[in-house]
Design a protein around this motif. Structure first.
Motif, short mmCIF file in Angstrom:
data_model
loop_
_atom_site.label_atom_id
_atom_site.label_comp_id
_atom_site.label_asym_id
_atom_site.label_seq_id
_atom_site.Cartn_x
_atom_site.Cartn_y
_atom_site.Cartn_z
N VAL A 9 0.86 -1.18 0.00
CA VAL A 9 0.00 0.00 0.00
C VAL A 9 0.90 1.23 0.00
N ARG A 10 0.38 2.33 -0.47
CA ARG A 10 1.10 3.59 -0.47
C ARG A 10 0.36 4.58 0.40
N LEU A 11 1.11 5.34 1.18
CA LEU A 11 0.50 6.40 1.97
C LEU A 11 -0.03 7.46 1.01
N ASP A 12 -1.29 7.84 1.19
CA ASP A 12 -1.88 8.80 0.26
C ASP A 12 -1.40 10.22 0.54
N ARG A 13 -1.78 11.12 -0.35
CA ARG A 13 -1.29 12.50 -0.27
C ARG A 13 -1.71 13.18 1.02
N ASP A 14 -2.94 12.94 1.47
CA ASP A 14 -3.42 13.58 2.70
C ASP A 14 -2.62 13.09 3.91
N THR A 15 -2.32 11.78 3.95
CA THR A 15 -1.53 11.24 5.06
C THR A 15 -0.13 11.84 5.07
N LEU A 16 0.49 11.92 3.90
CA LEU A 16 1.83 12.51 3.81
C LEU A 16 1.82 13.99 4.20
N ARG A 17 0.74 14.69 3.85
CA ARG A 17 0.62 16.09 4.23
C ARG A 17 0.54 16.23 5.75
N ARG A 18 -0.23 15.36 6.39
CA ARG A 18 -0.35 15.41 7.86
C ARG A 18 0.97 15.05 8.53
N LEU A 19 1.67 14.08 7.97
CA LEU A 19 2.97 13.73 8.54
C LEU A 19 3.96 14.87 8.37
N ASP A 20 3.89 15.56 7.25
CA ASP A 20 4.79 16.69 7.01
C ASP A 20 4.54 17.81 8.02
N ALA A 21 3.27 17.98 8.41
CA ALA A 21 2.95 18.99 9.42
C ALA A 21 3.60 18.64 10.76
N VAL A 22 3.60 17.35 11.10
CA VAL A 22 4.27 16.91 12.33
C VAL A 22 5.77 17.16 12.22
N HIS A 23 6.32 16.90 11.04
CA HIS A 23 7.74 17.14 10.81
C HIS A 23 8.11 18.60 11.08
N ARG A 24 7.31 19.51 10.60
CA ARG A 24 7.60 20.93 10.83
C ARG A 24 7.55 21.26 12.32
N ARG A 25 6.63 20.66 13.03
CA ARG A 25 6.55 20.91 14.48
C ARG A 25 7.74 20.29 15.21
N LEU A 26 8.24 19.18 14.70
CA LEU A 26 9.46 18.60 15.29
C LEU A 26 10.65 19.53 15.08
N ASP A 27 10.73 20.12 13.89
CA ASP A 27 11.79 21.12 13.64
C ASP A 27 11.68 22.28 14.62
N ASP A 28 10.47 22.78 14.81
CA ASP A 28 10.25 23.90 15.73
C ASP A 28 10.62 23.51 17.16
N LEU A 29 10.32 22.26 17.52
CA LEU A 29 10.62 21.79 18.87
C LEU A 29 12.12 21.81 19.12
N GLY A 30 12.88 21.35 18.15
CA GLY A 30 14.33 21.34 18.31
C GLY A 30 14.92 22.72 18.47
N ARG A 31 14.30 23.72 17.82
CA ARG A 31 14.80 25.10 17.90
C ARG A 31 14.24 25.88 19.08
N SER A 32 13.38 25.25 19.86
CA SER A 32 12.64 25.97 20.89
C SER A 32 13.48 26.42 22.08
N GLY A 33 14.58 25.72 22.34
CA GLY A 33 15.39 26.05 23.51
C GLY A 33 14.84 25.53 24.82
N LEU A 34 13.81 24.68 24.74
CA LEU A 34 13.22 24.10 25.96
C LEU A 34 14.21 23.15 26.63
N PRO A 35 14.11 23.00 27.95
CA PRO A 35 14.95 22.01 28.64
C PRO A 35 14.72 20.61 28.08
N ALA A 36 15.73 19.78 28.20
CA ALA A 36 15.66 18.44 27.63
C ALA A 36 14.48 17.64 28.16
#
Length: 211
Positions: free
Chosen positions: A146-173
């Motif tokens: 099976v292939r992940l459809d476009r909507d699923t990949l779009r939602r995963l990409d949104a999580v990816h962007r939030r992971l990037d933001d989390l790394g740059r946040s400066g929050l304690p470990a």
């Protein structure tokens, strides 16, 4: 003229015979190949490493990858993360964060799967350092490809962007750990919603100071 035509016909017959023998040999070879080899072997690798020291007090890196392997007989998937703090003093406030989200989809009835997921935080003579290594591995297995459809990949990409933001946040470990766990839960829900299949999640977090 007749002789010439006969000669050409004879040559074609010999070529056809050779082709037939070659085809038979290929068929014999194919039948001798184990089903697992015929289905194929695939691999996926993700490796994230960071090192903070007195030259670079803050090092943050994350990875978010989707590997769609298709039908396989065997697969080797590895997600490895190392965060290192080295040689910083109490006043340096060194911070090393490495996070990796690895998503793997594969198909097959009897797949031989070797899945490795490791996260290691290293404190090398680093007083007061904060280090966090987080490895998340999501494996989706289905009977047929099976292939992940476009909507699923779009939602995963949104999580990816939030992971990037989390790394740059400066929050304690310690807070980063909680938020990374929350993102992992969200990824699991997205994958389960995409396909009625079991999602296996491997999680390995290690941090310094211990938490």
């Amino acid at each position: 003229m007749n002789t010439h035509r006969n000669t050409r016909t004879s040559s074609r017959s010999r070529n056809a015979l050779r082709f037939g023998l070659l085809a038979a040999g290929v068929a014999t070879l194919a039948s001798a190949v184990p089903a697992q080899a015929a289905e194929g072997f695939r691999s996926a690798r993700d490796d994230v490493r960071t090192t903070a020291n007195h030259f670079h007090h803050v090092r943050v890196r994350d990875s978010f990858t989707v590997h769609q392997l298709g039908a396989v007989g065997a697969a080797d998937v590895r997600n490895q993360v190392v965060a290192t703090g080295a040689g910083c003093g109490a006043d340096d406030a060194c911070r090393s964060v490495a996070l990796s989200f690895q998503i793997v989809t594969l198909a097959g009835e009897h797949v031989h799967l070797n899945a490795v997921n490791t996260g290691r935080a290293v404190n090398d003579h680093c007083t007061g350092c904060q280090t966090l290594a987080g490895a998340y591995q999501f494996i989706v297995e289905t009977p047929r490809p099976v292939r992940l459809d476009r909507d699923t990949l779009r939602r995963l990409d949104a999580v990816h962007r939030r992971l990037d933001d989390l790394g740059r946040s400066g929050l304690p470990a310690a807070e980063l750990k909680k938020r990374a766990d929350a993102l992992a839960t969200e990824v699991t829900g997205i994958l389960k919603n995409a396909h009625p299949a079991e999602v296996t999640v491997h999680r390995h977090l290690q941090g310094w100071p211990g938490h």
